[in-house]
Design a protein around this motif. Sequence first.
Motif, PDB file in Angstrom:
ATOM      1  N   CYS A  19       6.334   0.630  -2.078  1.00  0.00           N
ATOM      2  CA  CYS A  19       5.072   1.319  -1.798  1.00  0.00           C
ATOM      3  C   CYS A  19       4.388   1.748  -3.097  1.00  0.00           C
ATOM      4  CB  CYS A  19       5.315   2.530  -0.892  1.00  0.00           C
ATOM      5  SG  CYS A  19       6.253   3.862  -1.641  1.00  0.00           S
ATOM      6  N   LYS A  30       1.028   2.534   5.659  1.00  0.00           N
ATOM      7  CA  LYS A  30       2.066   2.270   6.663  1.00  0.00           C
ATOM      8  C   LYS A  30       2.624   3.611   7.137  1.00  0.00           C
ATOM      9  CE  LYS A  30       2.015  -2.243   5.762  1.00  0.00           C
ATOM     10  NZ  LYS A  30       1.038  -2.257   4.651  1.00  0.00           N
ATOM     11  N   TYR A  84      -6.521   2.765   0.127  1.00  0.00           N
ATOM     12  CA  TYR A  84      -5.324   1.938   0.098  1.00  0.00           C
ATOM     13  C   TYR A  84      -4.886   1.612   1.524  1.00  0.00           C
ATOM     14  CZ  TYR A  84      -5.185   4.267  -4.463  1.00  0.00           C
ATOM     15  OH  TYR A  84      -5.517   4.780  -5.688  1.00  0.00           O
ATOM     16  N   LYS A  85      -4.081   0.577   1.650  1.00  0.00           N
ATOM     17  CA  LYS A  85      -3.441   0.307   2.935  1.00  0.00           C
ATOM     18  C   LYS A  85      -2.389   1.390   3.177  1.00  0.00           C
ATOM     19  CE  LYS A  85      -4.172  -4.678   2.899  1.00  0.00           C
ATOM     20  NZ  LYS A  85      -3.552  -6.022   2.962  1.00  0.00           N
ATOM     21  N   GLY A 145       0.799  -1.215   0.000  1.00  0.00           N
ATOM     22  CA  GLY A 145       0.000   0.000   0.000  1.00  0.00           C
ATOM     23  C   GLY A 145       0.837   1.273   0.000  1.00  0.00           C
ATOM     24  N   SER A 163      -8.052  -1.139  10.370  1.00  0.00           N
ATOM     25  CA  SER A 163      -7.415  -2.398   9.968  1.00  0.00           C
ATOM     26  C   SER A 163      -6.405  -2.231   8.849  1.00  0.00           C
ATOM     27  CB  SER A 163      -8.486  -3.409   9.546  1.00  0.00           C
ATOM     28  OG  SER A 163      -9.262  -2.898   8.466  1.00  0.00           O
ATOM     29  N   ASP A 164      -6.549  -1.190   8.028  1.00  0.00           N
ATOM     30  CA  ASP A 164      -5.644  -1.001   6.894  1.00  0.00           C
ATOM     31  C   ASP A 164      -4.492  -0.049   7.184  1.00  0.00           C
ATOM     32  OD1 ASP A 164      -6.988  -2.744   5.231  1.00  0.00           O
ATOM     33  OD2 ASP A 164      -8.331  -1.208   4.435  1.00  0.00           O
ATOM     34  N   VAL A 165      -4.367   0.384   8.447  1.00  0.00           N
ATOM     35  CA  VAL A 165      -3.292   1.299   8.823  1.00  0.00           C
ATOM     36  C   VAL A 165      -2.390   0.606   9.841  1.00  0.00           C
ATOM     37  CG1 VAL A 165      -2.694   3.564   9.764  1.00  0.00           C
ATOM     38  CG2 VAL A 165      -4.805   3.281   8.454  1.00  0.00           C
ATOM     39  N   LYS A 166      -1.077   0.675   9.601  1.00  0.00           N
ATOM     40  CA  LYS A 166      -0.117   0.009  10.484  1.00  0.00           C
ATOM     41  C   LYS A 166       1.049   0.950  10.780  1.00  0.00           C
ATOM     42  CE  LYS A 166       2.845  -4.090  10.849  1.00  0.00           C
ATOM     43  NZ  LYS A 166       3.317  -5.333  10.164  1.00  0.00           N
TER      44      LYS A 166
END
Length: 362
Positions: free
Chosen positions: A284, A247, A244-245, A212, A264-267
């Motif tokens: 990326c 990071k 999009y995911k 992402g 859930s899509d953010v880390k």
Amino acid sequence: MYLAQNNNKTLLVDLAFVDYDGWFGGKARSVQLKELIEEAGFTFSRINLPMPNKLQVLWFGLLFFLRFGYFKPFCYRSLVNSAYLFYRYRKILRDNPQISMVIKEGTGYGDLVLADIVKFYNRKIVFIPANIESLADYDNAWTHTIAKTQRFSNEIRYFKKADAVWCISEEETWLLRIFGCNARFLPYSPPKVLTTIIENRRLNRKADEIFGFLTFGRFDNPLHRGGLLNFLTKLQQGKVKFPYKLKIAGVGSEYFASLVNGLSDVKVLGELTDSELENCLLKCMGTLFWHQPSSGMLTRVPDMIMSGIPVIGNEDAVKSYLWMKGVDVWGDDMILEPPDYNEFVKKNKIFYSEFIDYLADI
């Protein structure tokens, strides 16, 4: 501090971050400026900064006040900073009468009084601000204990005295010109020492949808932290959507760990080594930057353009590059496309040539 000399000219050059360890936006800008001055035919040699003792600080602070007034707001720090500058530059300019011009990068914390000092000794003065300091929010800075409009008015007085002010953003160039300053645009691009890494990145990237988007920076900086916090809060509240995911990486990024628990899509990746960050940039899909209103500009944006990495952000994050291919402002119809490396380099060369020609005409 450096003397920069060619066959018939000598400049005194004060670069804000050139001697700092590691790589960050401020250092990359300082090294870029050094390279541009070298490209104009100047050779650098380091000179030592003279240090005043306590009695000299008191004496030169008083002399400065009587001769030039003071940098607002009047306080102990204003007096001391002006004293150091007056003592140091007075000695350097007297000991080196061949100096025809002073180039000063970084104009915060009262350093703009150099305009008075340098002009008193009949030399030219050029400022290259990292940003218009009065328009940035700095917690606990002695210069920021008065209203923003007062700070700006104070800065303008000194910028108008300069022979030229070379700005890192188009918006600041325009603003200073309106107020009668000889402001010109000198955009940032990464220095030569970083171009090998950037070239490798541009040629070897393979975008990965599973990875992402990446957002990265120094989140111990309140403006960077506050900008991303604003975005993530809106994401949590459903006021914005990101398809999009994502990071999050960089110094201080752990600050966001609890905030993204429900996303859930953010880390949060935390602080990364150079090689770990490079691995993220190679895969990326693009980069996201979200910033609070401020002066200056994000050096990471042109870094990403030259790396061939798409950039999405709010207007405050991508100013000066709003209409560049590969850069898009947040909205419902965002366009994700690779930047045009050749267009970016071609446009920047125009401004770099103007700066080099200016030095040649001193």
